[in-house]
Design an enzyme around this catalytic site. Sequence first.
Site, mmCIF file in Angstrom:
data_model
loop_
_atom_site.group_PDB
_atom_site.id
_atom_site.type_symbol
_atom_site.label_atom_id
_atom_site.label_comp_id
_atom_site.label_asym_id
_atom_site.label_seq_id
_atom_site.Cartn_x
_atom_site.Cartn_y
_atom_site.Cartn_z
ATOM 1 N N PHE A 1 11.743 -8.788 3.555
ATOM 2 C CA PHE A 1 10.915 -9.834 2.855
ATOM 3 C C PHE A 1 11.066 -10.230 1.547
ATOM 4 C CE2 PHE A 1 8.409 -6.263 3.324
ATOM 5 C CZ PHE A 1 7.716 -6.040 2.085
ATOM 6 N N TYR B 1 9.403 2.013 -8.741
ATOM 7 C CA TYR B 1 7.906 1.702 -8.554
ATOM 8 C C TYR B 1 7.019 2.849 -8.435
ATOM 9 C CZ TYR B 1 9.981 -2.888 -7.593
ATOM 10 O OH TYR B 1 10.742 -3.946 -7.711
#
Length: 410
Positions: free
Chosen positions: A410, A123
């Site tokens: 999450f 990322y």
Amino acid sequence: MSTELRVLTASEWDTWLGCTELAFGGVPISPEGREMYASLTEPQRAIGHWDGAECVGTAGAHSFRVTVPGGAAVPAAGVTMVTVAATHRRQGLLTAMMRRQLDDVRSWGEPLAVLLASEPGIYGRFGYGAATTEMNLRIDTSRARLALPAGTDAVRMRRSSPLEALDACEAVYARLAETRPGTPVRRPGWERMPVNDPESTRKGGSPLQCVLAERDGEVLGYATFGLRPSWDEAGPRGTVAVRDLAALDPASYAALWRFLCGIDLMSVVECHNRPPDDAVLRLVSDVRRCEVRLRDGLYVRLVELGAALEARTYRTPVDVVLEVEDTFCPWNAGRWRLTAGAKGDAVCRRTDEEPELALSVSALASAYLGGVSLTTLAAAGQVRETRAGALAEAALAFSSDVQPWCPHGF
């Protein structure tokens, strides 16, 4: 090969989730987990690549608010379920999804995006920076003792089922979320995430258990955990697997650790995600018996740089001109003057002034929550000082009294 990238519809969710299951090894999510994710997923904030009727790429973005230095809860996209099918790798699908997603997040008016990376090397090229650290512990309770603060004996331990204690635990969580950067402020429904307990994840252990720390009838802390009994020739060698532990004062905090370290037939307390400045390291008599291991935690992306820097407060007054490189979100690139006093009055605006610090947007994202020092980044060659003294001033201003931390996935 031609694919279509589009926003998910509710009717496509099962197929979309099936793509993520396959990408993460092909093991089906438990029925309980599947039902929970279905209730938490916001289809209008999820996208997928489709090759005909087959879903071959996924990316979601939960509606989050994340605590930043100073205690503000800033809107953020909680990026999740990012996958590309093995049959469609190296065709630009991930880049296209990241491009679409960050454009969408900007249009939603959310200055931040955050994620937990399954593969950390991915990322950085999209402007994310590792901004928090999580600590794993494996405490040998037969060889480490606890130094308990005054008042510990006045704290009562009471067992409860995790579901029955949910409201009390959430009240403690909500109070602590305001004090630690990186913590998501949980929306309704998210309180179920920490107590999701499918049998397939227990590694042969017990169902999830809960203990509450109380004083004068008030819940001041809680711990959730499972037990994995084990024996060898010398006797019991069980493990207490801690899921969550939180407390509002030192005595309640210490009482919870004393309880966990004193459970019969258990000789190890294991934690897989604690803050790196967890006070338990100051309670134990021998930290070498804790098998401490650090790893990257929450990754941050500054989607609207000016708004993000204005949303947090700074430890000391600061006035610095930043030259920021951001090739993936070029609206952030260029020179910004950040000025802030000691009262949360930060202003970050475009400027033509000469830069005093030069850095990439991912380096700035790593420093944003106060857990990674600009000085450390400079030592790694990721920040360049062009005005003497600017680095030390900015590093102090960006720092945080407590280490940022994201307590759950999450």
